[in-house]
Design a protein around this motif. Structure first.
Motif, short mmCIF file in Angstrom:
data_model
loop_
_atom_site.label_atom_id
_atom_site.label_comp_id
_atom_site.label_asym_id
_atom_site.label_seq_id
_atom_site.Cartn_x
_atom_site.Cartn_y
_atom_site.Cartn_z
N GLY A 4 0.82 -1.20 0.00
CA GLY A 4 0.00 0.00 0.00
C GLY A 4 0.85 1.26 0.00
N VAL A 5 0.56 2.16 -0.95
CA VAL A 5 1.27 3.44 -1.02
C VAL A 5 0.27 4.60 -1.00
CG1 VAL A 5 3.22 2.45 -2.26
CG2 VAL A 5 1.30 3.41 -3.56
N LEU A 6 -1.03 4.31 -0.95
CA LEU A 6 -2.05 5.37 -0.90
C LEU A 6 -2.28 5.76 0.55
CD1 LEU A 6 -4.54 4.03 -3.60
CD2 LEU A 6 -2.59 5.56 -3.88
N GLY A 7 -1.24 6.30 1.14
CA GLY A 7 -1.17 6.60 2.56
C GLY A 7 0.23 6.24 3.02
N PRO A 8 0.47 6.08 4.30
CA PRO A 8 1.78 5.61 4.74
C PRO A 8 2.10 4.25 4.13
CG PRO A 8 0.47 6.41 6.59
CD PRO A 8 -0.45 6.35 5.42
N LEU A 9 3.39 4.00 3.85
CA LEU A 9 3.82 2.74 3.27
C LEU A 9 3.35 1.58 4.14
CD1 LEU A 9 5.56 1.36 1.04
CD2 LEU A 9 7.45 1.44 2.69
N ALA A 10 2.73 0.56 3.51
CA ALA A 10 2.20 -0.58 4.26
C ALA A 10 2.36 -1.84 3.44
CB ALA A 10 0.73 -0.37 4.62
N VAL A 11 2.53 -2.95 4.13
CA VAL A 11 2.63 -4.26 3.50
C VAL A 11 1.74 -5.22 4.26
CG1 VAL A 11 4.18 -6.10 2.71
CG2 VAL A 11 5.05 -3.75 2.91
N TRP A 12 1.00 -6.07 3.53
CA TRP A 12 0.13 -7.06 4.16
C TRP A 12 0.34 -8.41 3.48
CZ3 TRP A 12 -1.81 -2.58 1.90
CH2 TRP A 12 -2.21 -1.56 2.77
N THR A 13 0.14 -9.47 4.24
CA THR A 13 0.10 -10.79 3.63
C THR A 13 -1.20 -10.93 2.86
OG1 THR A 13 -0.94 -11.74 5.59
CG2 THR A 13 1.47 -11.80 5.49
N LEU A 30 12.16 0.06 -0.08
CA LEU A 30 10.93 -0.53 -0.59
C LEU A 30 10.08 0.53 -1.30
CD1 LEU A 30 8.85 -2.78 -0.88
CD2 LEU A 30 8.08 -2.27 1.45
N ALA A 31 9.94 1.70 -0.68
CA ALA A 31 9.15 2.77 -1.31
C ALA A 31 9.75 3.17 -2.65
CB ALA A 31 9.07 3.97 -0.37
N ASP A 32 11.07 3.27 -2.71
CA ASP A 32 11.73 3.65 -3.96
C ASP A 32 11.43 2.62 -5.06
OD1 ASP A 32 13.31 4.89 -5.82
OD2 ASP A 32 15.06 5.06 -4.53
N LEU A 33 11.56 1.35 -4.72
CA LEU A 33 11.27 0.30 -5.72
C LEU A 33 9.80 0.36 -6.16
CD1 LEU A 33 13.24 -2.69 -4.13
CD2 LEU A 33 13.90 -1.32 -6.12
N LEU A 34 8.90 0.64 -5.22
CA LEU A 34 7.47 0.70 -5.56
C LEU A 34 7.16 1.87 -6.49
CD1 LEU A 34 5.89 -0.20 -2.10
CD2 LEU A 34 5.70 -1.54 -4.21
N THR A 35 7.86 2.99 -6.33
CA THR A 35 7.60 4.12 -7.22
C THR A 35 7.93 3.80 -8.67
OG1 THR A 35 9.80 5.11 -6.97
CG2 THR A 35 8.08 5.79 -5.39
N HIS A 36 8.78 2.83 -8.89
CA HIS A 36 9.17 2.47 -10.26
C HIS A 36 8.27 1.40 -10.87
CE1 HIS A 36 12.79 4.63 -8.96
NE2 HIS A 36 13.03 4.82 -10.24
N GLU A 37 7.33 0.89 -10.08
CA GLU A 37 6.26 0.01 -10.58
C GLU A 37 6.79 -1.15 -11.45
OE1 GLU A 37 3.79 2.93 -12.51
OE2 GLU A 37 2.57 3.19 -10.69
N TYR A 138 2.24 7.91 -0.52
CA TYR A 138 3.62 7.82 -0.01
C TYR A 138 3.82 8.80 1.15
CZ TYR A 138 4.88 5.02 -4.09
OH TYR A 138 4.96 4.02 -5.04
N ALA A 139 2.85 8.81 2.07
CA ALA A 139 2.80 9.87 3.09
C ALA A 139 4.10 10.02 3.86
CB ALA A 139 1.64 9.58 4.06
N ASP A 140 4.78 8.91 4.22
CA ASP A 140 5.99 9.01 5.03
C ASP A 140 7.24 9.29 4.21
OD1 ASP A 140 5.23 6.54 4.08
OD2 ASP A 140 5.71 5.44 5.91
N PHE A 141 7.12 9.37 2.86
CA PHE A 141 8.27 9.68 2.01
C PHE A 141 7.95 10.74 0.96
CE2 PHE A 141 8.78 5.25 3.40
CZ PHE A 141 10.02 5.33 4.03
N ALA A 142 6.77 11.37 1.06
CA ALA A 142 6.32 12.27 0.00
C ALA A 142 7.24 13.48 -0.16
CB ALA A 142 4.89 12.74 0.29
#
Length: 549
Positions: A4-13, A30-37, A138-142
């Motif tokens: 999840g990036v639509l807010g603070p970075l989050a990961v769920w099983t 992790l956030a950096d890798l996610l921004t590159h989709e 990306y609230a915690d890295f925006a």
């Protein structure tokens, strides 16, 4: 695993358990890798993004350590998840299917919403899209350079979706609620003219013309002071329309509370099934009436809808005939389902558009807490929470035949009438068609000609949909919905009157109400109704002679 990036970075099983990602730099990686989709990121770029001008003593080794920490955190949550972090010559990447990332889900839902004509479905899809947001993207890295462009883009997409969602609700007639709700939203997003336009229209339609004009003047002054520009031509035209009270701004007229057709003949029998349906309507949100063509699914569902407690549906009951050539979305749009309504939607003959019907039903149920759906279909919709009522052959088949043929049961005709009903599988449609031929054929001749039932039941009924005017039309329609493999299995099954062992297709044929399964001590046995067996024989004869069925 989901991210999840639509807010603070989050990961769920996959089953929804939060996955802790330790240490700030690992989360930033992790956030950096996610921004590159899914695109690879060179190590030098990652090092620059994570440490900028405060590089560690050995940047390459430190980056590898952070990658190892990320892999261990993912693996600890779900075995095999370490492989999501991929190394290739071009750099590191995350191997994620689109549905694993909430921003990808958001874009898919908003695209589907904008491509859908029906305001009710648009509202449901956009509601689901907006529910994915938990704060700023990306609230915690925006504020970090590597995440800022993607975060800004996603936040802009959210504002656009908010405007689309508001417009869809306005199209559904929710101007009263929007007039109040959008005041805060337009204040938060003062430059979103789509939200402004919807708010002005909602105020005007709610009888608050002066407030609408004041809101426009406030916007004009704000734009002039902050940006030195005027409102767009579209917004200026809307302002003029409000000033002149242009009729085009009036809300669409309210629809009647129901469009259920009046019954022409009383429903005979089905007392038990009606009671079951009423009980289900008292507690369930999605009920599907299933059974083969001609069994009377529509008649049963309509009778249940007509006789249910009207106080349960303050916004009415609406019938949607999905056999119409119009699209599913356009047909459902006529019901004007909105999130605040309490109503019953009857979706009739879903089988030939089963995927579209299921998608629309699921979206509507999610977005409309007060909505119930009563569907008729030869196969289930296959949605969570669906309750099925399978319609059996009519126990009162003789009563139906006597009523439609205008006869009385006597000692002389009882056996013949009973045999006619039995050979027609006690299917209401076939019995009504047969009763219409008594006047010209008589009972004995009608019984004797049932070996060629598709010819003898090819006339005698006018009115109603074409698919129900002859027995062959009903079976043609069912047959044409099948795949060639399913048709082949049915033809083979028709030659085995004592049943046929299951194969890979059998489950689907049972679900489609075309094959009857009997659970015996020797295992399941499968067979056909006599009319379907006769239809398959007709198809085989036509194919062997080189003619159409």
């Amino acid at each position: 695993m989901r991210f999840g990036v639509l807010g603070p970075l989050a990961v769920w099983t996959d089953d929804g358990r939060p996955v802790p990602i330790p240490e700030v730099k690992v989360r930033a990686l992790l956030a950096d890798l996610l921004t590159h989709e899914g695109r690879p990121v060179p190590p030098d770029r990652l090092i620059e993004d994570l440490w900028a001008d405060r590089l560690p003593r050995n940047p390459g080794a430190t980056l590898q350590t952070r990658v190892s920490q990320l892999r261990r955190a993912l693996e600890a949550a779900e075995p095999g998840a370490r492989d999501l972090v991929v190394w290739q010559p071009a750099g590191y990447s995350l191997a994620l299917p689109p549905e694993s990332l909430d921003s990808s889900q958001f874009r898919t839902l908003t695209t589907q919403g904008r491509d859908t004509a029906a305001a009710s479905t648009r509202t449901a899809l956009l509601t689901d899209a907006l529910k994915l947001w938990r704060g700023r993207a990306y609230a915690d890295f925006a504020d970090q350079e590597f995440a800022r462009p993607m975060a800004v883009r996603l936040d802009e997409e959210q504002v656009t979706a908010l405007g689309d969602h508001a417009q869809a609700r306005l199209d559904l007639g929710e101007h009263q609620a929007l007039a109040s709700e959008l005041a805060d939203l337009t204040a938060q997003h003062p430059y979103c003219e789509r939200l402004r336009a919807v708010h002005l229209q909602a105020l005007y339609r709610s009888g608050r013309q002066r407030e609408a004009l004041t809101a426009y003047e406030d916007l004009r002054a704000h734009l002039a002071e902050e940006l030195g520009v005027d409102p767009s031509p579209e917004l200026s035209a809307l302002h003029q329309a409000i000033l002149t009270q242009d009729p085009v701004l009036r809300p669409a007229p309210a629809t009647p509370s129901t469009n259920l057709p009046a019954t022409l003949t009383p429903l005979i029998g089905r007392t038990q099934q009606l009671t079951q349906l009423h009980n289900l309507l008292a507690s369930e949100r999605l009920i599907t009436v299933t059974g083969p063509g001609g069994i009377g699914k529509t008649a049963l569902a309509l009778e249940a809808a007509r006789t249910t407690d009207p106080a349960q549906y303050s916004d009415g009951i609406w019938l949607v005939d999905l056999a119409s050539p119009e699209s599913v979305d356009n047909l459902i749009a006529q019901a004007q389902v909105t999130p605040s309504k309490r109503m019953l939607l009857v979706l009739d003959t879903c089988e030939h558009v089963i995927d579209e019907a299921a998608l629309a039903a699921e979206a509507l149920l999610k977005a409309t807490p007060g909505l119930q759906i009563l569907a008729t279909s030869q196969e289930p919709l296959g949605l969570p929470g669906e309750r099925l009522l399978t319609v059996p052959p009519l126990e009162e088949a003789v009563d139906l035949f006597l009523t439609r043929a205008d006869l009385e049961l006597t000692h002389e005709n009882a056996a013949t009438i009973t045999e006619i009903c039995r050979r027609l599988d006690n299917l209401p449609l076939a019995i009504e068609l047969a009763a219409a031929r008594v006047r010209t054929l008589g009972l004995a001749k009608l019984r004797d000609r049932l070996d060629d039932r598709f010819a003898v039941l090819a006339a005698g009924r006018r009115g109603g949909p074409p698919r129900q005017q002859t027995l062959r039309a009903t079976y043609d329609r069912t047959w044409n919905l099948l795949t060639p493999e399913e048709q082949s299995v049915l033809r083979l099954l028709a030659t085995y009157p004592n049943g046929f062992p299951p194969d890979d297709v059998m489950t689907r044929l049972v679900d489609r109400s075309l094959v009857i399964m009997t659970d015996t001590s020797d295992g399941p046995q499968y067979c056909l109704l006599e009319s379907m067996r006769a239809y398959c024989a007709r198809v085989q004869n036509a194919e062997s002679s080189g003619h159409k069925k």
